[in-house]
Enzyme design. Structure first.
Site, PDB file in Angstrom:
ATOM      1  N   LYS A 277     -14.994  -3.120   2.795  1.00  0.00           N
ATOM      2  CA  LYS A 277     -15.768  -1.887   2.611  1.00  0.00           C
ATOM      3  C   LYS A 277     -17.260  -2.053   2.900  1.00  0.00           C
ATOM      4  O   LYS A 277     -17.930  -1.091   3.267  1.00  0.00           O
ATOM      5  CB  LYS A 277     -15.570  -1.353   1.190  1.00  0.00           C
ATOM      6  CG  LYS A 277     -14.160  -0.865   0.932  1.00  0.00           C
ATOM      7  CD  LYS A 277     -14.021  -0.360  -0.484  1.00  0.00           C
ATOM      8  CE  LYS A 277     -12.588  -0.011  -0.814  1.00  0.00           C
ATOM      9  NZ  LYS A 277     -12.442   0.449  -2.208  1.00  0.00           N
TER      10      LYS A 277
ATOM     11  N   TYR B  28      -2.608   1.357  -9.689  1.00  0.00           N
ATOM     12  CA  TYR B  28      -1.528   2.344  -9.709  1.00  0.00           C
ATOM     13  C   TYR B  28      -0.149   1.686  -9.612  1.00  0.00           C
ATOM     14  O   TYR B  28       0.880   2.373  -9.657  1.00  0.00           O
ATOM     15  CB  TYR B  28      -1.698   3.355  -8.572  1.00  0.00           C
ATOM     16  CG  TYR B  28      -1.819   2.709  -7.197  1.00  0.00           C
ATOM     17  CD1 TYR B  28      -0.696   2.350  -6.463  1.00  0.00           C
ATOM     18  CD2 TYR B  28      -3.065   2.448  -6.651  1.00  0.00           C
ATOM     19  CE1 TYR B  28      -0.802   1.753  -5.220  1.00  0.00           C
ATOM     20  CE2 TYR B  28      -3.194   1.849  -5.407  1.00  0.00           C
ATOM     21  CZ  TYR B  28      -2.057   1.503  -4.695  1.00  0.00           C
ATOM     22  OH  TYR B  28      -2.173   0.901  -3.476  1.00  0.00           O
TER      23      TYR B  28
ATOM     24  N   SER C 184      -0.630   4.156   0.771  1.00  0.00           N
ATOM     25  CA  SER C 184      -1.409   5.104   1.568  1.00  0.00           C
ATOM     26  C   SER C 184      -0.604   5.813   2.652  1.00  0.00           C
ATOM     27  O   SER C 184      -0.694   7.045   2.785  1.00  0.00           O
ATOM     28  CB  SER C 184      -2.628   4.405   2.178  1.00  0.00           C
ATOM     29  OG  SER C 184      -3.556   4.076   1.163  1.00  0.00           O
TER      30      SER C 184
ATOM     31  N   GLY D  94     -15.349  -5.605 -13.259  1.00  0.00           N
ATOM     32  CA  GLY D  94     -15.345  -5.735 -11.815  1.00  0.00           C
ATOM     33  C   GLY D  94     -16.709  -5.396 -11.243  1.00  0.00           C
ATOM     34  O   GLY D  94     -17.403  -4.506 -11.752  1.00  0.00           O
TER      35      GLY D  94
ATOM     36  N   THR E 104     -10.167  -0.598   2.950  1.00  0.00           N
ATOM     37  CA  THR E 104      -9.968  -1.122   1.603  1.00  0.00           C
ATOM     38  C   THR E 104     -10.394  -2.584   1.551  1.00  0.00           C
ATOM     39  O   THR E 104     -10.907  -3.127   2.533  1.00  0.00           O
ATOM     40  CB  THR E 104      -8.500  -0.938   1.158  1.00  0.00           C
ATOM     41  OG1 THR E 104      -8.385  -1.275  -0.229  1.00  0.00           O
ATOM     42  CG2 THR E 104      -7.551  -1.824   1.961  1.00  0.00           C
TER      43      THR E 104
ATOM     44  N   GLY F  10     -17.122  -5.407  -7.556  1.00  0.00           N
ATOM     45  CA  GLY F  10     -16.941  -5.226  -6.126  1.00  0.00           C
ATOM     46  C   GLY F  10     -17.251  -3.807  -5.673  1.00  0.00           C
ATOM     47  O   GLY F  10     -17.896  -3.025  -6.378  1.00  0.00           O
TER      48      GLY F  10
ATOM     49  N   GLY G 154      -4.640   4.657 -11.835  1.00  0.00           N
ATOM     50  CA  GLY G 154      -5.399   5.008 -10.644  1.00  0.00           C
ATOM     51  C   GLY G 154      -4.695   5.855  -9.601  1.00  0.00           C
ATOM     52  O   GLY G 154      -5.263   6.108  -8.534  1.00  0.00           O
TER      53      GLY G 154
ATOM     54  N   SER H 271       0.821  -1.215   0.000  1.00  0.00           N
ATOM     55  CA  SER H 271       0.000   0.000   0.000  1.00  0.00           C
ATOM     56  C   SER H 271       0.859   1.271   0.000  1.00  0.00           C
ATOM     57  O   SER H 271       1.868   1.367   0.712  1.00  0.00           O
ATOM     58  CB  SER H 271      -0.906   0.015   1.233  1.00  0.00           C
ATOM     59  OG  SER H 271      -1.594   1.247   1.333  1.00  0.00           O
TER      60      SER H 271
END
Length: 416
Positions: free
Chosen positions: A57, A194, A16, A118, A53, A120, A215, A14
């Site tokens: 979610k 990404y 983030s 997708g 994530t 989801g 992304g 990640s």
């Protein structure tokens, strides 16, 4: 002191925490939990705010005391804030992130037929955004349908493709699951991946001059919106722009290509030193892997074996970002290698007068005429791959300064 962070199941790669640090939050951690650990995590409530994530979610909605109308509409929560009364407020920040991504890349979905790969939680957000932006028709395709059927190709009037699956995401770099030529009206391709920056899907779109976006901009915009919801920052357009550029630059491999003897290795070392990045010499890695000098590999084992080592080396090293890579001059010849160079690469084509090239010991070049033929063969490929072209002189510092200036890139920590 309570922390902030990202809740998920597999968070090893990640970005983030890195993005939130750029936004001024040094208390942002990763909460990697198994499903049976969620009850205890939310009962303890030892956080001030979190992002959520895959795959939680929808699961986290039951723990929220309040869910915003936008999150209810989408059907998933990706942001949870603890209010002044200790209540958990479930919200959605991805909606803002995807809107930012669409605006940044300039793809207009209004009145368009869109196919979303997708089904989801990410897909739900994407569908909500493009519906609000006036998409004419939305078709969703599950990962199972992608693997078991090609029925989605029957929608030949598709204008825009959006991939919300993990197909092509690290570590499955290079995966191809869509033939873009089967959508003759296609005018836009977007995906939420990404890492790598360019999947096979994005490269295929670029090759066809189809507007596209990966992304990363969505991820940065989502983090920015989250920090606003956390109450840590005020809206600031300049902050989101600079954070995106920083993250984008940090992920890029600066890849030097060009004819033998043009100075790739020397220039790569200087760039790496100035920017504080690892320097990778592909020729040296090939030689080390073979256990003999580079010229011996080629002459003793043949070009086929040499190219196999070359591809194996590129595939491995280009999966990471933040490096400076001196590419072997012929590595650009194969389509597979071209993808590996592009996937995380910013390609710098170094050119020089042929008379100034040093090609002693290069197996394929025995005289000047051979060099000229090599130049004629490879120039179109270098031109195709290059983000920039730089003329090399004997002044290495000047050449390096020109490259760094064009890229407008600053020294940064390695992300390896």
């Amino acid at each position: 002191m309570k922390k902030y962070g990202l809740l998920g199941r597999k968070l090893l790669h990640s970005l983030s925490p890195e993005i939130h640090r750029e936004l001024g939050n040094n208390r942002y951690d990763l909460f990697q939990l198994e499903p049976n650990e969620l009850d205890a995590f939310f009962e303890k409530r030892d956080f001030a705010g979190i992002n959520v994530t895959f795959p939680y979610k929808k699961d986290v909605m039951k723990y929220c005391d309040v869910i915003t109308e936008s999150a209810k509409k989408i059907g998933s929560v990706d942001t949870i804030v603890v209010d002044e009364n200790g209540k958990l407020i479930g919200d959605n920040s991805e909606y803002f992130g995807f809107c930012f991504m669409i605006n940044k890349c300039g793809i207009d979905v209004s009145g368009k037929n869109v196919i979303v790969f997708g089904t989801g939680s990410d897909s739900l957000t994407v569908q909500a955004v493009i519906k609000d932006l006036g998409a004419k028709n939305i078709v969703t395709v599950s990962r199972q349908e992608i693997e078991e059927s090609e029925d989605f190709y029957n929608h030949d009037e598709v204008d825009i493709i959006i991939n919300t699956t993990a197909n092509g995401m690290y570590p499955n770099n290079g995966m191809k699951f869509i033939e873009l030529d089967r959508f003759p009206r296609l005018c836009g391709v977007m995906e939420l991946i990404y890492n790598p920056r360019r999947t096979r899907l994005i490269c295929d779109a670029e090759d066809r001059d189809i507007p596209n976006s990966d992304g990363l901009s969505m991820l940065v915009a989502q983090a920015y919106q989250t920090e606003i919801k956390f109450g840590r920052i005020e809206p600031d357009d300049e902050l989101i722009r600079t954070t995106y550029k920083t993250m984008s630059d940090r992920r890029k491999n600066i890849i030097l290509v060009g004819l033998p003897g043009c100075g790739k290795t020397t220039i790569a070392k200087v760039i790496a030193a100035k920017l504080g990045r690892p320097c990778i010499d592909v020729e040296r890695l090939i030689s080390m892997k073979a256990g003999v000098p580079l010229s011996t590999v080629y002459l003793a084992y043949g070009e086929r074996y040499y190219r196999e080592l070359e591809t194996e080396t590129l595939k491995k090293i280009t999966r990471n970002g933040g490096q400076v890579i001196a590419c072997e001059s012929g590595a650009i010849l194969s389509k597979e290698n071209q993808y590996y160079i592009r996937q995380n690469g910013y390609v710098v084509w170094l050119t020089r007068e042929l008379s100034g090239l040093k090609f002693d010991g290069v197996p394929l070049i025995r005289n000047f005429e051979a060099l000229k033929r090599l130049d004629d063969e490879r120039t179109p490929i270098y031109k195709f791959l290059a983000d920039i072209q730089v003329e090399v002189t004997d002044n290495v510092e000047k050449t390096v300064s020109e490259i760094i200036s064009i890229m407008n890139i600053k020294p940064t920590e390695s992300i390896l």
